[in-house]
Design a protein around this motif. Structure first.
Motif, short mmCIF file in Angstrom:
data_model
loop_
_atom_site.label_atom_id
_atom_site.label_comp_id
_atom_site.label_asym_id
_atom_site.label_seq_id
_atom_site.Cartn_x
_atom_site.Cartn_y
_atom_site.Cartn_z
N LEU A 196 -2.33 16.70 5.32
CA LEU A 196 -1.98 15.56 6.16
C LEU A 196 -0.48 15.36 6.32
O LEU A 196 -0.04 14.67 7.23
N GLY A 197 0.29 15.92 5.40
CA GLY A 197 1.74 15.78 5.47
C GLY A 197 2.25 14.42 5.03
O GLY A 197 3.31 14.00 5.46
N ILE A 198 1.48 13.74 4.19
CA ILE A 198 1.90 12.45 3.63
C ILE A 198 1.46 12.38 2.17
O ILE A 198 0.64 13.18 1.71
N GLU A 199 2.02 11.41 1.47
CA GLU A 199 1.57 11.14 0.11
C GLU A 199 0.35 10.23 0.18
O GLU A 199 0.28 9.35 1.04
N LEU A 200 -0.60 10.46 -0.72
CA LEU A 200 -1.80 9.63 -0.79
C LEU A 200 -1.88 8.98 -2.16
O LEU A 200 -1.38 9.52 -3.15
N PRO A 201 -2.53 7.81 -2.23
CA PRO A 201 -2.65 7.13 -3.52
C PRO A 201 -3.35 8.01 -4.55
O PRO A 201 -4.30 8.74 -4.23
N PHE A 202 -2.86 7.93 -5.76
CA PHE A 202 -3.42 8.71 -6.87
C PHE A 202 -3.36 7.81 -8.10
O PHE A 202 -2.29 7.59 -8.66
N PHE A 203 -4.50 7.27 -8.48
CA PHE A 203 -4.55 6.35 -9.60
C PHE A 203 -5.24 7.00 -10.79
O PHE A 203 -6.33 7.52 -10.67
N GLU A 204 -4.59 6.92 -11.92
CA GLU A 204 -5.16 7.45 -13.15
C GLU A 204 -5.98 6.41 -13.89
O GLU A 204 -6.70 6.73 -14.82
N ARG A 205 -5.82 5.15 -13.47
CA ARG A 205 -6.53 4.04 -14.10
C ARG A 205 -7.12 3.14 -13.02
O ARG A 205 -6.81 3.30 -11.85
N GLU A 206 -7.92 2.20 -13.46
CA GLU A 206 -8.47 1.22 -12.53
C GLU A 206 -7.35 0.31 -12.03
O GLU A 206 -6.42 0.00 -12.76
N TRP A 207 -7.43 -0.11 -10.76
CA TRP A 207 -6.41 -0.92 -10.12
C TRP A 207 -6.05 -2.15 -10.95
O TRP A 207 -4.89 -2.50 -11.10
N GLU A 208 -7.06 -2.81 -11.50
CA GLU A 208 -6.85 -4.05 -12.23
C GLU A 208 -6.03 -3.86 -13.51
O GLU A 208 -5.50 -4.82 -14.05
N THR A 209 -5.95 -2.64 -14.02
CA THR A 209 -5.22 -2.40 -15.27
C THR A 209 -3.72 -2.23 -15.05
O THR A 209 -2.97 -2.22 -16.02
N TYR A 210 -3.29 -2.13 -13.81
CA TYR A 210 -1.86 -2.04 -13.53
C TYR A 210 -1.25 -3.44 -13.56
O TYR A 210 -1.90 -4.42 -13.18
N THR A 211 -0.01 -3.52 -13.96
CA THR A 211 0.67 -4.80 -13.99
C THR A 211 0.93 -5.28 -12.57
O THR A 211 0.87 -4.49 -11.61
N ALA A 212 1.23 -6.55 -12.43
CA ALA A 212 1.54 -7.11 -11.12
C ALA A 212 2.74 -6.40 -10.51
O ALA A 212 2.76 -6.11 -9.31
N ARG A 213 3.72 -6.08 -11.33
CA ARG A 213 4.92 -5.38 -10.85
C ARG A 213 4.55 -3.98 -10.34
O ARG A 213 5.04 -3.54 -9.30
N GLU A 214 3.70 -3.27 -11.09
CA GLU A 214 3.28 -1.93 -10.67
C GLU A 214 2.49 -2.00 -9.36
O GLU A 214 2.73 -1.21 -8.44
N ARG A 215 1.58 -2.96 -9.26
CA ARG A 215 0.78 -3.10 -8.04
C ARG A 215 1.67 -3.41 -6.84
O ARG A 215 1.47 -2.87 -5.76
#
Length: 104
Positions: free
Chosen positions: A11-30
């Motif tokens: 596609l020629g773009i970066e795509l999301p790649f999460f190693e953990r569940e969304w809720e486990t990321y801090t507010a700053r990371e999200r």
């Protein structure tokens, strides 16, 4: 630092790649993820335009092509590019809510 996006050559773009569940990321990371996603998302129309330009070029080649095998190859290329455009449209519609996914 954890990687939140991975380059997708097709596609020629970066795509999301999460190693953990969304809720486990801090507010700053999200927030950082969403800001970066909006930057990437903003480039999607340019990618679509580039693929459309390639399709037009291949259609012009196909118009003049007399060799059956070459015509088939051109049609295949056009279908692949159209599929990429479709995938980009799907990713574009993912606004500020990136689908949380676990990738292995």
């Amino acid at each position: 630092m954890e990687r939140f996006f991975i380059w997708n050559e097709r596609l020629g773009i970066e795509l999301p790649f999460f190693e953990r569940e969304w809720e486990t990321y801090t507010a700053r990371e999200r927030e950082a993820i969403l800001v970066r996603w909006e930057e990437i998302r903003g480039a999607i129309p340019d990618r679509v335009f580039a693929f459309e330009r390639l399709i037009n070029e291949k259609q012009a080649e196909l118009f003049d092509e007399e060799d059956f095998e070459t015509s088939c190859a051109l049609n295949s290329d056009i279908a692949d590019l159209a599929s990429r455009i479709n995938d980009l449209h799907i990713w574009y519609r993912i606004n500020q809510e990136i689908e949380p996914r676990r990738h292995s």
